[in-house]
Design an enzyme around this catalytic site. Sequence first.
Site, PDB file in Angstrom:
ATOM      1  N   SER A 247      -2.754  -3.889   0.583  1.00 45.32           N
ATOM      2  CA  SER A 247      -1.578  -4.635   1.022  1.00 45.32           C
ATOM      3  C   SER A 247      -1.978  -6.060   1.368  1.00 45.32           C
ATOM      4  O   SER A 247      -2.949  -6.276   2.107  1.00 45.32           O
ATOM      5  CB  SER A 247      -0.928  -3.990   2.259  1.00 45.32           C
ATOM      6  OG  SER A 247       0.072  -3.078   1.904  1.00 45.32           O
ATOM      7  N   ALA A 248      -1.225  -7.041   0.871  1.00 48.47           N
ATOM      8  CA  ALA A 248      -1.571  -8.452   1.094  1.00 48.47           C
ATOM      9  C   ALA A 248      -1.455  -8.855   2.554  1.00 48.47           C
ATOM     10  O   ALA A 248      -2.242  -9.664   3.046  1.00 48.47           O
ATOM     11  CB  ALA A 248      -0.674  -9.343   0.233  1.00 48.47           C
ATOM     12  N   HIS A 249      -0.485  -8.288   3.269  1.00 49.17           N
ATOM     13  CA  HIS A 249      -0.214  -8.781   4.624  1.00 49.17           C
ATOM     14  C   HIS A 249      -1.232  -8.318   5.660  1.00 49.17           C
ATOM     15  O   HIS A 249      -1.152  -8.685   6.832  1.00 49.17           O
ATOM     16  CB  HIS A 249       1.200  -8.399   5.068  1.00 49.17           C
ATOM     17  CG  HIS A 249       1.375  -6.969   5.464  1.00 49.17           C
ATOM     18  ND1 HIS A 249       1.488  -6.570   6.772  1.00 49.17           N
ATOM     19  CD2 HIS A 249       1.460  -5.845   4.724  1.00 49.17           C
ATOM     20  CE1 HIS A 249       1.641  -5.257   6.820  1.00 49.17           C
ATOM     21  NE2 HIS A 249       1.631  -4.794   5.588  1.00 49.17           N
TER      22      HIS A 249
ATOM     23  N   ALA B 160       0.809  -1.221   0.000  1.00 47.83           N
ATOM     24  CA  ALA B 160       0.000   0.000   0.000  1.00 47.83           C
ATOM     25  C   ALA B 160       0.842   1.272   0.000  1.00 47.83           C
ATOM     26  O   ALA B 160       0.445   2.277  -0.595  1.00 47.83           O
ATOM     27  CB  ALA B 160      -0.948  -0.008   1.200  1.00 47.83           C
ATOM     28  N   THR B 161       1.984   1.253   0.663  1.00 50.27           N
ATOM     29  CA  THR B 161       2.820   2.461   0.702  1.00 50.27           C
ATOM     30  C   THR B 161       3.275   2.856  -0.700  1.00 50.27           C
ATOM     31  O   THR B 161       3.186   4.022  -1.087  1.00 50.27           O
ATOM     32  CB  THR B 161       4.038   2.256   1.625  1.00 50.27           C
ATOM     33  OG1 THR B 161       3.576   2.075   2.967  1.00 50.27           O
ATOM     34  CG2 THR B 161       4.957   3.475   1.585  1.00 50.27           C
TER      35      THR B 161
ATOM     36  N   GLN C 243      -6.471  -1.469   5.370  1.00 56.97           N
ATOM     37  CA  GLN C 243      -7.048  -2.054   6.574  1.00 56.97           C
ATOM     38  C   GLN C 243      -8.455  -2.593   6.338  1.00 56.97           C
ATOM     39  O   GLN C 243      -8.999  -3.300   7.190  1.00 56.97           O
ATOM     40  CB  GLN C 243      -7.087  -1.013   7.699  1.00 56.97           C
ATOM     41  CG  GLN C 243      -5.740  -0.669   8.297  1.00 56.97           C
ATOM     42  CD  GLN C 243      -5.148  -1.798   9.126  1.00 56.97           C
ATOM     43  OE1 GLN C 243      -5.825  -2.742   9.506  1.00 56.97           O
ATOM     44  NE2 GLN C 243      -3.856  -1.703   9.416  1.00 56.97           N
TER      45      GLN C 243
ATOM     46  N   ASN D 213      -6.234   2.653  10.743  1.00 59.30           N
ATOM     47  CA  ASN D 213      -5.347   1.607  11.224  1.00 59.30           C
ATOM     48  C   ASN D 213      -5.103   1.647  12.724  1.00 59.30           C
ATOM     49  O   ASN D 213      -4.503   0.727  13.285  1.00 59.30           O
ATOM     50  CB  ASN D 213      -4.003   1.684  10.493  1.00 59.30           C
ATOM     51  CG  ASN D 213      -3.372   3.058  10.585  1.00 59.30           C
ATOM     52  OD1 ASN D 213      -3.982   4.056  10.199  1.00 59.30           O
ATOM     53  ND2 ASN D 213      -2.154   3.138  11.083  1.00 59.30           N
TER      54      ASN D 213
ATOM     55  N   CYS E 263       3.726   1.997  11.465  1.00 58.46           N
ATOM     56  CA  CYS E 263       4.276   2.647  10.267  1.00 58.46           C
ATOM     57  C   CYS E 263       5.527   3.465  10.565  1.00 58.46           C
ATOM     58  O   CYS E 263       6.232   3.869   9.667  1.00 58.46           O
ATOM     59  CB  CYS E 263       3.213   3.537   9.618  1.00 58.46           C
ATOM     60  SG  CYS E 263       2.426   4.680  10.757  1.00 58.46           S
TER      61      CYS E 263
END
Length: 423
Positions: free
Chosen positions: A240-242, A78-79, A220, A192, A365
């Site tokens: 984001s996958a994680h 995502a970043t 999120q 988040n 983050c």
Amino acid sequence: MSSNKNNNVIYLDYHSTTPIDPRVAERMLYYMTTAFGNASSIDHEYGDEAEKAVNQAAIHVADLIGASPKEIVWTSGATESINLAIFGSLDRNNQQRNERKNKILAKKSIFKRILNWIIDKLINRKSQTLPRIAITTVEHQAVLDTCEEIAKKGLAEVISILVDSKGKIDLEYLDKICAGGLSLLCVMAANNEIGNIYPIQQIGQIAQKYNIPFLCDASQAVGKIPINFAEWGITYLAISAHKLYGPKGVGALVVQKGHSLKPILYGGGHQKGMRSGTLNVPGIVALGEACRLRKLEMEQDELAIAAKRDRLQKLLSDAIPNLVINGDTDCRLAGNLHISVPSIPNSAIIARVRSKLAISRGAACSSGVEAPSHVLQALGLPSELVEGALRMGIGKLTTDEEIEQAAEILSTAIYSVNKVMKT
């Protein structure tokens, strides 16, 4: 399956990262060891299989969020997606402005010297009005830091969208900001830290009304709440996958059809020229599989997670009379519980529970940097609540037994710190 299978620490930090689903890991391993081809290699079957797997992953991601597979751009997370959307959209605007200037000059080449001076004056005068980006004050650091850098370089004016003490957005206030004209609107789907779920569909309608590109950080939210990219007026969506039981280091930016971005990475012109680099095929396959599973299991999982969260909240509230629940408790992620214990430093609590309970003082983050939460400060909470804040994230692997144990561990630690402070 217990979430603390390999040690005695109960894991309640699912907003930071999730354990990878074994079914996802199995698919990922196959594309690391057996079908390890490069998706851009078109001269043999290894490459064909990799390309086919990437295309199938795009279908799974798109199906979960209501998008077209052709709108998926693969990134490292995502970043990167957020940086690409923000920098790429601004650079594209500047490029289009220069292209308009060159077209005018080409058509009027006979009077080029005279017109060049006039057009430069007109365009420079117009460009003195910088692009305007509006962001909420509770956005992820990836949005805040990117926009801060853009403002420092004088590339855009950044406008803050304020929130109330519960972290909620006033949509009438947002409408007024948009009516003033924006180059980009950035609002996250879910926070988040405090877990607030934002009315993205309504926000997208406001953006559409004023023809404003809308970037939504959904890292999120994807896999936890329903999202409909095609119908909600979202221009760019970051994933984001994680955060949804996939691996770290892979994600996606969903780019609405008809929009394009100037790349921030060069070297091959991959993915319609928006993001160069050899595709992380195992990671992409894993993200696709994670999305496929969330599509099937999200609704049931989130109901069970919410029940566990409510149980933990009740146990803590009963044991700690002055406990404060932060954020919008009427509209938050199922697994989120963000609390403050007035006058009890969160660092003292963390020191006592870290060998038994994995919780956090805030977002991950800014790893290693101890600073008051910008989210809680944006809410205008008193310093004693900011300094006593703790974030807990519950996931699908969290057990009922762990909830009971976590409440006991945390209550005991808070009682211990309070007793020491009074002596």
